[in-house]
Design an enzyme around this catalytic site. Structure first.
Site, short mmCIF file in Angstrom:
data_model
loop_
_atom_site.label_atom_id
_atom_site.label_comp_id
_atom_site.label_asym_id
_atom_site.label_seq_id
_atom_site.Cartn_x
_atom_site.Cartn_y
_atom_site.Cartn_z
N TYR A 134 31.39 60.40 39.59
CA TYR A 134 30.28 59.82 40.33
C TYR A 134 30.69 58.51 41.01
O TYR A 134 30.74 58.40 42.21
CB TYR A 134 29.09 59.56 39.40
CG TYR A 134 28.18 60.75 39.14
CD1 TYR A 134 28.58 62.04 39.39
CD2 TYR A 134 26.91 60.57 38.61
CE1 TYR A 134 27.75 63.12 39.14
CE2 TYR A 134 26.07 61.62 38.36
CZ TYR A 134 26.48 62.91 38.61
OH TYR A 134 25.65 63.96 38.37
N GLU A 250 21.63 63.18 30.75
CA GLU A 250 22.46 62.18 30.09
C GLU A 250 21.64 61.31 29.15
O GLU A 250 22.13 60.87 28.11
CB GLU A 250 23.14 61.31 31.14
CG GLU A 250 24.10 60.28 30.58
CD GLU A 250 24.81 59.50 31.68
OE1 GLU A 250 25.88 58.94 31.40
OE2 GLU A 250 24.30 59.47 32.81
N GLU A 375 21.24 46.10 37.06
CA GLU A 375 20.66 45.77 38.36
C GLU A 375 20.09 47.01 39.04
O GLU A 375 18.97 46.97 39.60
CB GLU A 375 21.72 45.12 39.26
CG GLU A 375 22.15 43.72 38.82
CD GLU A 375 23.10 43.74 37.63
OE1 GLU A 375 23.33 42.68 37.05
OE2 GLU A 375 23.61 44.82 37.29
#
Length: 394
Positions: A134, A250, A375
């Site tokens: 990813y 996940e 974030e």
């Protein structure tokens, strides 16, 4: 009639896995208790792989998968019981969790019959290990900004992949990688992405381990230079939807097992504070109490999240929970160093022999970054849950 009720299905399932673990974490596998895990994946990897194949032979991998795909068809509550009992037994960290908990459910939901027949038996038997492609150097947790590209080869009927992935956990031990790549030239953000399955043992794939603060290397850079991908999961260009589903899997039932490990760490740290007198320090004592309260909060939020999983997909609690447990665990590492005192700054031996508390402190710095940085999680909560304006882009 006896006043004691018959065990529920979940209780019977819990008893079954507890008994099996007690009977099998013996002999050659006894020394594996507590081995492996984040920051310690290098520990006894070959032996842990053998243990997991032993589990597979007894039918204790992929317990939540449907029976027709090689699982046990366990309910959500039974899966929670499995992960809790596995953690309570201090069984070794799993080596196949990316294939079992991420790719497997994704293939069940989005794969073709051919893909399921090819890959699911190999995952269930722990014959093939997987990693996740990813993150990229210029994308980080912003998955929609990936630049790895792939083009379809009409003559050969597969995809040609070029680009780079980073922070690829356990790539050096994996045979396959599921990769999000841009397959529509000129597309932007989440459009034009595809979810490809790439074999790693081929020309055009270069895996470079990254040395971490702990001195170990479980993260990697992976470079693709004309690598071949024979499978696309879902429709070409629909990779964003498939990738988001994988992220949902996940953050599933294994989180409660994770918290059993957190609780063991906290209890051990509290015992150390009692032994070395740090528990008499009111500031340390207050921080230990806050850590205990925080752990209870993590568990409550995980139970809330499982309500969403039971309804079909994790809700905003998944992002809230990721921020909370990652920050809590990082702060536990900082607290551990204060409990250890000045001795915590010294390695146990040459060249870089760390104890468990030092490794916790150093590796937990990554907790707030991987699987979606704090974030990014805050942006998700602000924009998708609270409906606030999107963050301004440069």
């Amino acid at each position: 009639m006896s006043s004691v009720e018959a065990p529920t299905t979940v209780e019977s399932f819990r008893t079954e896995i507890r008994s099996w673990l007690r009977a099998n974490l013996t002999g050659e596998f006894a020394a594996l208790r507590g081995r492996g895990g984040p920051g310690r994946e290098h520990e006894a990897f070959t032996e842990r792989l053998a243990w997991e194949r032993h589990m597979a032979a007894a039918g204790w991998t992929c317990v939540g998968w449907p029976v027709e795909y090689g699982g046990r068809g366990a309910t959500l509550e039974q899966q929670v019981a499995f992960h809790e009992e596995y953690a309570l037994a201090d069984a070794p960290a799993r080596v196949n969790h990316i294939g079992e908990q991420l790719l497997g459910p994704t293939l069940i939901a989005f794969g073709t019959d051919e893909q399921r027949a090819r890959f699911l038996p190999e995952i269930a038997a722990v014959r093939e290990l997987w990693c996740q492609g990813y993150s990229e150097p210029d994308a980080g947790s912003d998955l929609a900004n990936v630049r790895t590209r792939a083009a379809f080869d009409e003559e050969r009927g597969d995809w040609v992949v070029d680009g780079q992935k980073i922070w690829t956990s356990l790539a050096q031990d994996s045979q396959w990688c599921f990769v999000v790549a841009r397959t529509e030239p000129g597309s932007a953000r989440h459009r034009g992405l595809s979810y490809l399955l790439v074999p790693l043992d081929q020309p055009g794939v270069d895996i470079r381990p990254i040395t971490q603060l702990t001195g170990t290397s479980e993260f990697n850079e992976v470079f693709f230079d004309g690598a071949r991908a024979p499978h696309v999961v879902g429709a070409p260009g629909d990779g964003w939807r498939v990738a988001m589903a994988t992220l949902g899997f996940e953050r599933g039932v294994s989180t409660l097992g994770q918290q059993v490990g957190f609780q063991r760490e906290l209890e051990t740290l509290m015992e150390l504070a009692r032994r070395n007198g740090k528990a008499d320090d009111p500031l340390i004592r207050d921080r230990l109490a806050r850590a205990w309260i925080g752990l209870e909060t993590i568990r409550c939020n995980a139970l809330r999240m499982l309500d969403g999983v039971a309804a079909g997909a994790p809700g905003p609690e998944a992002s809230i929970g990721k921020i909370y447990w990652a920050t809590w665990h990082r702060e536990l590492g900082e607290l551990a160093m204060d409990v250890c005192g000045a001795g915590g700054m010294l390695a146990a031996g040459e060249p870089y022999d760390l104890d468990d508390w030092q490794r916790l402190f150093l590796f937990s710095r990554a907790d707030t970054l991987y699987a979606g940085s704090n974030e990014i999680q805050r942006n998700i909560i602000a924009e998708r849950v609270l409906g606030l304006p999107k963050e301004a882009k440069a």
